[in-house]
Design a protein around this motif. Sequence first.
Motif, PDB file in Angstrom:
ATOM      1  N   HIS A  59       0.836  -1.202   0.000  1.00  0.00           N
ATOM      2  CA  HIS A  59       0.000   0.000   0.000  1.00  0.00           C
ATOM      3  C   HIS A  59       0.868   1.248   0.000  1.00  0.00           C
ATOM      4  O   HIS A  59       0.621   2.190  -0.776  1.00  0.00           O
ATOM      5  CB  HIS A  59      -0.924  -0.013   1.208  1.00  0.00           C
ATOM      6  N   ARG A  60       1.872   1.275   0.835  1.00  0.00           N
ATOM      7  CA  ARG A  60       2.733   2.455   0.911  1.00  0.00           C
ATOM      8  C   ARG A  60       3.581   2.617  -0.362  1.00  0.00           C
ATOM      9  O   ARG A  60       3.790   3.727  -0.841  1.00  0.00           O
ATOM     10  CB  ARG A  60       3.633   2.358   2.144  1.00  0.00           C
ATOM     11  N   LEU A  61       4.058   1.517  -0.911  1.00  0.00           N
ATOM     12  CA  LEU A  61       4.856   1.588  -2.129  1.00  0.00           C
ATOM     13  C   LEU A  61       4.026   2.060  -3.317  1.00  0.00           C
ATOM     14  O   LEU A  61       4.545   2.728  -4.223  1.00  0.00           O
ATOM     15  CB  LEU A  61       5.471   0.222  -2.425  1.00  0.00           C
ATOM     16  N   ASP A  65       5.783   7.845  -3.467  1.00  0.00           N
ATOM     17  CA  ASP A  65       6.184   9.166  -3.000  1.00  0.00           C
ATOM     18  C   ASP A  65       7.695   9.296  -2.809  1.00  0.00           C
ATOM     19  O   ASP A  65       8.178  10.346  -2.384  1.00  0.00           O
ATOM     20  CB  ASP A  65       5.458   9.523  -1.702  1.00  0.00           C
ATOM     21  N   GLY A  66       8.440   8.234  -3.105  1.00  0.00           N
ATOM     22  CA  GLY A  66       9.892   8.311  -3.085  1.00  0.00           C
ATOM     23  C   GLY A  66      10.535   8.297  -1.715  1.00  0.00           C
ATOM     24  O   GLY A  66      11.754   8.467  -1.601  1.00  0.00           O
ATOM     25  N   ALA A 101      12.220  -8.330   2.094  1.00  0.00           N
ATOM     26  CA  ALA A 101      13.005  -7.938   0.919  1.00  0.00           C
ATOM     27  C   ALA A 101      12.117  -7.075   0.034  1.00  0.00           C
ATOM     28  O   ALA A 101      10.986  -7.453  -0.265  1.00  0.00           O
ATOM     29  CB  ALA A 101      13.490  -9.166   0.149  1.00  0.00           C
ATOM     30  N   VAL A 102      12.623  -5.909  -0.345  1.00  0.00           N
ATOM     31  CA  VAL A 102      11.866  -4.979  -1.181  1.00  0.00           C
ATOM     32  C   VAL A 102      12.759  -4.480  -2.310  1.00  0.00           C
ATOM     33  O   VAL A 102      13.916  -4.106  -2.078  1.00  0.00           O
ATOM     34  CB  VAL A 102      11.365  -3.762  -0.374  1.00  0.00           C
ATOM     35  N   LEU A 103      12.220  -4.468  -3.511  1.00  0.00           N
ATOM     36  CA  LEU A 103      12.875  -3.839  -4.656  1.00  0.00           C
ATOM     37  C   LEU A 103      11.900  -2.849  -5.256  1.00  0.00           C
ATOM     38  O   LEU A 103      10.756  -3.207  -5.558  1.00  0.00           O
ATOM     39  CB  LEU A 103      13.276  -4.877  -5.702  1.00  0.00           C
ATOM     40  N   ARG A 104      12.359  -1.606  -5.413  1.00  0.00           N
ATOM     41  CA  ARG A 104      11.485  -0.557  -5.944  1.00  0.00           C
ATOM     42  C   ARG A 104      12.190   0.156  -7.100  1.00  0.00           C
ATOM     43  O   ARG A 104      13.358   0.517  -7.016  1.00  0.00           O
ATOM     44  CB  ARG A 104      11.160   0.463  -4.857  1.00  0.00           C
ATOM     45  N   PHE A 105      11.456   0.359  -8.177  1.00  0.00           N
ATOM     46  CA  PHE A 105      11.942   1.159  -9.293  1.00  0.00           C
ATOM     47  C   PHE A 105      11.380   2.573  -9.134  1.00  0.00           C
ATOM     48  O   PHE A 105      10.163   2.773  -9.114  1.00  0.00           O
ATOM     49  CB  PHE A 105      11.507   0.550 -10.621  1.00  0.00           C
ATOM     50  N   ASP A 106      12.282   3.534  -9.018  1.00  0.00           N
ATOM     51  CA  ASP A 106      11.877   4.911  -8.748  1.00  0.00           C
ATOM     52  C   ASP A 106      12.667   5.838  -9.674  1.00  0.00           C
ATOM     53  O   ASP A 106      13.849   6.109  -9.441  1.00  0.00           O
ATOM     54  CB  ASP A 106      12.143   5.262  -7.284  1.00  0.00           C
ATOM     55  N   GLY A 107      12.015   6.295 -10.736  1.00  0.00           N
ATOM     56  CA  GLY A 107      12.700   7.162 -11.689  1.00  0.00           C
ATOM     57  C   GLY A 107      13.825   6.436 -12.389  1.00  0.00           C
ATOM     58  O   GLY A 107      13.611   5.393 -13.014  1.00  0.00           O
ATOM     59  N   ASP A 108      15.048   6.932 -12.234  1.00  0.00           N
ATOM     60  CA  ASP A 108      16.192   6.342 -12.922  1.00  0.00           C
ATOM     61  C   ASP A 108      17.021   5.444 -12.026  1.00  0.00           C
ATOM     62  O   ASP A 108      18.161   5.124 -12.339  1.00  0.00           O
ATOM     63  CB  ASP A 108      17.081   7.444 -13.509  1.00  0.00           C
TER      64      ASP A 108
END
Length: 269
Positions: A59-61, A65-66, A101-108
């Motif tokens: 939910h937060r991801l 919001d970076g 374990a979390v992987l997030r794609f954020d911009g570049d």
Amino acid sequence: MRVSMVTDSERAGRTNEDFVGAVANAVVLLDGAGIQGIESICRHGVAWYTHRLGGALLHRLSVEDGRDLSVLLAEAIDELADAHRDTCDLTNPSSPSATVAVLRFDGDRADHLLLGDSVMALDRVDLPPLVLDDRREVDIRQPLLDALYAQEPGTAAYEQVRVEAVTAMRANRNQPGGFWVAKDDPNAAAEAITGSLPLAELTAAALLSNGASRIADRYALADWPEVLTLLGTHGPAEIIRRVREAERQPGGAVPDDATVAYCVPPRLA
């Protein structure tokens, strides 16, 4: 982003205490921990905890919001603690907990977080895979297991060493100099291993619970470049199939819940 995910309980009829899920920009994998029959400590159980915590993280991801991943995890841990603080004994060392374990794609960039003994393997352009793990729990647990395996099962000496090992693990959980997992204290999130790498360097990524990472770090059936190749050609189910086959061999480990998520970044999906 393209994601393929498989999760498999340790045996038929057993509740799977792992969790895996994704939103448009991120993947989350949790491996639950806690002893069986803990209803007197927590009436909800380990699977409830991992599924609720995973959902709170997703939910937060999804808001995109970076904010730092450790901040999002701390909020999610606090939310879950509030959800069952009045009905369960969260301070008991055996109350439910989980690796994260979390992987997030954020911009570049691609951001990662690891808390506990799950594994993340990042396949990079013209470079060997970057394998990320949090070895603090393993480094404490392994000598205790070695001492236990040196005893004859069913003997008084075996039982004494087992009790000492359980006591030592509880004493080191979420303590300075010990190891850290998601449980009831949001401050544990600050102890997570975090980092980023340019998205342009990443070709694929894998998140594995320790029941699945056995393919490389216990059974040595494949090294990490081979694991990533298998994932790209045959998908997560093949990793778990090979682990289960190894567990059935003489000397194989007791099966564990096994979960794998394989994702391809947005620019390549």
